[in-house]
Design a protein around this motif. Structure first.
Motif, PDB file in Angstrom:
ATOM      1  N   ALA A  47      58.815  21.998  79.628  1.00 23.76           N
ATOM      2  CA  ALA A  47      59.597  23.225  79.425  1.00 23.76           C
ATOM      3  C   ALA A  47      61.057  22.967  79.017  1.00 23.76           C
ATOM      4  O   ALA A  47      61.573  23.677  78.150  1.00 23.76           O
ATOM      5  CB  ALA A  47      59.516  24.101  80.676  1.00 23.76           C
ATOM      6  N   PRO A  48      61.743  21.979  79.604  1.00 27.15           N
ATOM      7  CA  PRO A  48      63.144  21.780  79.198  1.00 27.15           C
ATOM      8  C   PRO A  48      63.296  21.420  77.718  1.00 27.15           C
ATOM      9  O   PRO A  48      64.341  21.696  77.124  1.00 27.15           O
ATOM     10  CB  PRO A  48      63.619  20.625  80.098  1.00 27.15           C
ATOM     11  CG  PRO A  48      62.374  19.975  80.603  1.00 27.15           C
ATOM     12  CD  PRO A  48      61.367  21.081  80.704  1.00 27.15           C
ATOM     13  N   GLN A  49      62.258  20.855  77.112  1.00 20.66           N
ATOM     14  CA  GLN A  49      62.332  20.525  75.680  1.00 20.66           C
ATOM     15  C   GLN A  49      62.446  21.765  74.813  1.00 20.66           C
ATOM     16  O   GLN A  49      62.872  21.691  73.661  1.00 20.66           O
ATOM     17  CB  GLN A  49      61.102  19.723  75.244  1.00 20.66           C
ATOM     18  CG  GLN A  49      61.005  18.344  75.872  1.00 20.66           C
ATOM     19  CD  GLN A  49      59.783  17.609  75.365  1.00 20.66           C
ATOM     20  OE1 GLN A  49      58.706  17.727  75.940  1.00 20.66           O
ATOM     21  NE2 GLN A  49      59.930  16.863  74.283  1.00 20.66           N
ATOM     22  N   VAL A  50      62.017  22.906  75.361  1.00 20.04           N
ATOM     23  CA  VAL A  50      62.126  24.158  74.608  1.00 20.04           C
ATOM     24  C   VAL A  50      63.118  25.106  75.287  1.00 20.04           C
ATOM     25  O   VAL A  50      63.052  26.328  75.140  1.00 20.04           O
ATOM     26  CB  VAL A  50      60.751  24.829  74.402  1.00 20.04           C
ATOM     27  CG1 VAL A  50      59.896  23.982  73.459  1.00 20.04           C
ATOM     28  CG2 VAL A  50      60.012  25.051  75.713  1.00 20.04           C
ATOM     29  N   GLY A  51      64.045  24.517  76.065  1.00 21.53           N
ATOM     30  CA  GLY A  51      65.165  25.284  76.590  1.00 21.53           C
ATOM     31  C   GLY A  51      64.899  26.069  77.861  1.00 21.53           C
ATOM     32  O   GLY A  51      65.697  26.935  78.230  1.00 21.53           O
ATOM     33  N   HIS A  52      63.798  25.775  78.548  1.00 24.46           N
ATOM     34  CA  HIS A  52      63.518  26.419  79.842  1.00 24.46           C
ATOM     35  C   HIS A  52      63.571  25.343  80.921  1.00 24.46           C
ATOM     36  O   HIS A  52      62.714  24.456  80.943  1.00 24.46           O
ATOM     37  CB  HIS A  52      62.148  27.104  79.827  1.00 24.46           C
ATOM     38  CG  HIS A  52      62.084  28.274  78.900  1.00 24.46           C
ATOM     39  ND1 HIS A  52      62.266  29.568  79.333  1.00 24.46           N
ATOM     40  CD2 HIS A  52      61.916  28.338  77.557  1.00 24.46           C
ATOM     41  CE1 HIS A  52      62.193  30.384  78.285  1.00 24.46           C
ATOM     42  NE2 HIS A  52      61.980  29.666  77.195  1.00 24.46           N
TER      43      HIS A  52
END
Ligand code: NI
Length: 173
Positions: A47-52
């Motif tokens: 998720a952090p790879q897509v800003g979450h």
């Protein structure tokens, strides 16, 4: 398709927050992450790879050899590393530009506990390719990239390539 953050974006170094509950928005995000991952193409996406900045990842260890798809969504995964040291071959990452690849020392087997999208407990052992993917993706949730696990020399060579590439991009923009 979701936008994928790329190194050296400092947001990729954040430690992500636990998922508290499954909402319709979370399910929609999981769907969008799969779509983005398959199109990239990749075998895992956190998720952090897509800003979450939440502890969620998607993965599919069946993609690699054109085998039947084996999609998994893992919420709040916890890994106990077991087995022997193995060298993952030419590991790469959708967030690591210039298609840089390197071998990384991983464990051959992990004991995985997590929640799935129905908030059911997951408790299983993963080996082989699935074990490598889950270690790579779970690292993202702690703000760790595979390039943090390579030798200092290789890393500094890579960093100077990235710097040059960013400078060129800036000039041509
Ligand atoms: Ni990655």
């Amino acid at each position: 398709m979701l936008d994928i953050l790329t190194y050296p974006d400092p947001r990729l170094s954040q430690v992500c927050a636990p998922v508290e509950e499954v909402t319709p928005e979370l399910r929609a995000l999981a769907d969008a992450m799969f779509e983005t991952m398959y199109k990239a193409p990749g075998v895992g996406l956190a998720a952090p790879q897509v800003g979450h900045f939440i502890r969620m990842l998607v993965m599919d260890d069946g993609v690699q050899h054109g085998e039947s798809r084996n999609p998994r969504v893992l919420l709040n995964p916890v890994l106990e590393l077991e087995g022997d040291d193995v060298r993952s071959e030419k590991e790469g990452c959708l967030s690591v530009p210039l298609d840089f690849r390197a071998d990384v020392i991983r464990k051959s087997r992990v004991h995985l506990t997590a929640r799935d999208l129905d908030w059911k407990p997951v408790d299983e052992y993963l080996d082989g390719f699935a074990a490598i993917i889950v270690q790579h993706e779970a690292d993202h949730l702690d703000g760790v990239l595979f390039i943090d696990r390579i030798s200092r020399l290789r890393r500094s060579l890579y960093d100077s390539k990235v710097k040059k590439w960013l400078r060129r991009k800036k000039h041509s923009a």
